[in-house]
Design a protein around this motif. Sequence first.
Motif, PDB file in Angstrom:
ATOM      1  N   PHE A 185      -0.624 -32.992 -45.909  1.00 15.06           N
ATOM      2  CA  PHE A 185      -0.705 -31.556 -45.655  1.00 15.06           C
ATOM      3  C   PHE A 185      -1.524 -31.239 -44.401  1.00 15.06           C
ATOM      4  N   MET A 186      -2.710 -31.821 -44.295  1.00 18.05           N
ATOM      5  CA  MET A 186      -3.572 -31.483 -43.168  1.00 18.05           C
ATOM      6  C   MET A 186      -2.969 -31.938 -41.840  1.00 18.05           C
ATOM      7  N   ASP A 187      -2.309 -33.092 -41.848  1.00 18.38           N
ATOM      8  CA  ASP A 187      -1.652 -33.547 -40.616  1.00 18.38           C
ATOM      9  C   ASP A 187      -0.526 -32.603 -40.226  1.00 18.38           C
ATOM     10  N   ALA A 188       0.210 -32.101 -41.231  1.00 18.81           N
ATOM     11  CA  ALA A 188       1.285 -31.155 -40.943  1.00 18.81           C
ATOM     12  C   ALA A 188       0.727 -29.873 -40.333  1.00 18.81           C
ATOM     13  N   VAL A 189      -0.368 -29.369 -40.886  1.00 17.59           N
ATOM     14  CA  VAL A 189      -0.991 -28.147 -40.359  1.00 17.59           C
ATOM     15  C   VAL A 189      -1.484 -28.372 -38.932  1.00 17.59           C
TER      16      VAL A 189
ATOM     17  N   GLN B 128      -1.092 -27.146 -33.283  1.00 17.52           N
ATOM     18  CA  GLN B 128      -1.095 -27.567 -31.885  1.00 17.52           C
ATOM     19  C   GLN B 128       0.131 -27.021 -31.165  1.00 17.52           C
ATOM     20  N   ALA B 129       1.299 -27.088 -31.803  1.00 17.57           N
ATOM     21  CA  ALA B 129       2.520 -26.568 -31.193  1.00 17.57           C
ATOM     22  C   ALA B 129       2.467 -25.055 -31.022  1.00 17.57           C
ATOM     23  N   ALA B 130       1.779 -24.369 -31.944  1.00 15.24           N
ATOM     24  CA  ALA B 130       1.709 -22.908 -31.901  1.00 15.24           C
ATOM     25  C   ALA B 130       0.549 -22.403 -31.056  1.00 15.24           C
ATOM     26  N   GLY B 131      -0.272 -23.310 -30.513  1.00 14.00           N
ATOM     27  CA  GLY B 131      -1.411 -22.904 -29.694  1.00 14.00           C
ATOM     28  C   GLY B 131      -2.531 -22.268 -30.484  1.00 14.00           C
TER      29      GLY B 131
ATOM     30  N   ARG C 286       2.281 -48.274 -38.898  1.00 11.02           N
ATOM     31  CA  ARG C 286       2.107 -46.896 -38.459  1.00 11.02           C
ATOM     32  C   ARG C 286       1.833 -45.972 -39.635  1.00 11.02           C
ATOM     33  N   ASP C 287       1.164 -44.872 -39.336  1.00  3.47           N
ATOM     34  CA  ASP C 287       0.924 -43.862 -40.364  1.00  3.47           C
ATOM     35  C   ASP C 287       2.148 -42.958 -40.458  1.00  3.47           C
ATOM     36  N   PRO C 288       2.148 -41.989 -41.404  1.00  2.00           N
ATOM     37  CA  PRO C 288       3.334 -41.135 -41.554  1.00  2.00           C
ATOM     38  C   PRO C 288       3.706 -40.346 -40.303  1.00  2.00           C
ATOM     39  N   ARG C 289       2.763 -40.180 -39.377  1.00  2.00           N
ATOM     40  CA  ARG C 289       3.064 -39.473 -38.139  1.00  2.00           C
ATOM     41  C   ARG C 289       3.576 -40.406 -37.042  1.00  2.00           C
ATOM     42  N   GLY C 290       3.693 -41.689 -37.365  1.00  5.54           N
ATOM     43  CA  GLY C 290       4.204 -42.640 -36.399  1.00  5.54           C
ATOM     44  C   GLY C 290       3.157 -43.219 -35.481  1.00  5.54           C
TER      45      GLY C 290
END
Length: 631
Positions: free
Chosen positions: A80-84, A89-92, A203-207
């Motif tokens: 969850f925290m990685d997704a947020v 970051q993408a949304a600035g 790798r972790d779930p984010r690659g």
Amino acid sequence: MTLSPQFLDELRARTLLSTLIGRSTKLQKAGREWRACCPFHNEKTPSFYVNDDKGFYHCFGCSAHGDAIRWMTDQGGLPFMDAVKELAQAAGMELPAMDPRAAEKAEAAKGLHEASADAAQWFTDQLNGLSGATARDVLTKRGIKPETARAFGLGFAPDSRSGLKTALKDYGDPLLVEAGLLIKVEEKAPYDRFRGRLMIPIRDPRGRTIAFGGRIIGEGEPKYLNSPETPLFDKGRTLYNLDKAAPAARKAGRLIVVEGYMDVIALTQAGFGEVVAPNGTAVTEAQLERMWRLSDVPILCLDGDSAGQKAAIRAAHRAMPLLVPGRSLDFVTLPQGQDPDDLVRLKGPAAFEALLASPEPLVDRLWASELAAEPLDTPEQKAGLKLRLADLAKTIADQNVAYEYQAEFRRRFDETFRPQRKAFEPRAPFVPGKRGKFGQPYKSPIAPPGDGARGVRAGGIDRILAKAVLAGLIRHPAEIARHMEVLGSLKLADKTLGKLFEAVVDVAAEDANENMALDSQRLLTILASSGFDIIAHELLRADQLSCSFTQRDAEPIRAREDLDEAIAILVARPEVDAALAAATAMMQANYSDEAFERQVSLVKEQQALDARLANLVQANEDARAFSTEGN
């Protein structure tokens, strides 16, 4: 770090969902929405819709539903925290400030991530350079294509104590030691951990590269060397290839778990993208939880050798306390001496797919293991098996699942060690005028035991068994319709019981005609209005035959099977008694070998019915004892 609802709402509002999903899924405009073939399950007609105005996606085929954060966790496989963090970051957007200790930890992790990424790139460069020729030959012999090696970031660590250390010297030895890339022994200078090995990034779930597995090239031990545990790498919580397998598993509707890195790589190359592996350890509870996030019933595909089968049983036992309704494990055992890599190289993907088509459920694997654990020749050994099964079921925390396992183990134990019940088959009637073995004519033929025996039923029906069957029908009224015809033909000497039988059948027939579901309470209410209140409740309270169908808390499937058996005995016994009485009368009137044989066979049938009834009672007593042991 605390994330307020307001922050999360703003994050969702700033994320254009169609753009996010469109990065990996081809969307088509459909009015004010977007649609696509669902990425969570295979389909040919689009049923997956994305609504930017409302900020959610929904599949009308598999019911997948969620917002931007849910998409990143379910489809991307991120915590969850990685997704947020990624969406922010993408949304600035700035994440809420961390406490100083957490910020310091995050900064340190950033350095470790960068060092690990640079190490992975350096290993890849070595594989593709002059020093990597031997490692490239190994990959070629194993059938690993260059594009597969690139996709998995495979590399090579030269047989040098300082090659990587020198290449990454700007990070400093302490950080490289912490990242698990260097080894520090007492006062000696740190040196490269991986030497002369084919390198496999973990790798972790984010690659992001967080660790490495190194396979020896040539002779040497250990065959595989893994990174130690670091702030980035907890091997008991990490699954190899999870970053690639997560979306593939959701699309395929299954998750395959194998033993080693090379198995994952070979299977992925063969078209099985939904494959993960533990990192050189037995499957852990944390890894099981990660698997279940991707598939309700992961398939553990382990080698057919002794070590592989022991690993399967360890995983099965580890999963037991975590089981909940709908969540389990399946097992596939490969041919002796082969691993998945061998199988797909020698026989192709179809051979592996054929194994996956008929996996072994968890309960079958546990039963087979306990059955083979020790000899079962003596009563004591059989009692030991029963106790082990009961103890195994007790390890399940979810009470509903535990009950079902207990019932299933009990059923299998009974089927394995109890005599099988044989359905009663009436003998063909004697034909008038037929002569015996020595040519003597029969002076008194025996009437068929079917319709002709109904007059005998009034006095021949076992009253105690009839009361037990009545109690069973009242507890399980849905079974009345299945035996309507035979129950309607019964006539009991006890007029009260006979009328109650008729009333029960009549109520069931009326409800069936009106398409109404008849339950026990409704049946009792109707019987009470007809004056059967006292006798019906006495039947349920009385100490009838100890049969499963007379018990309040009996397992439904077992109660149904035992009630079928009791009704079959109830109906068959008067017919056998009538036929035996006629055969005995004939013997007294005029002896013949054939008549004698007929009489003996009917006595045996009578004894068989008695044994079936005794078996019915004993099985229930054993089941209750088994249940008591299990609790």
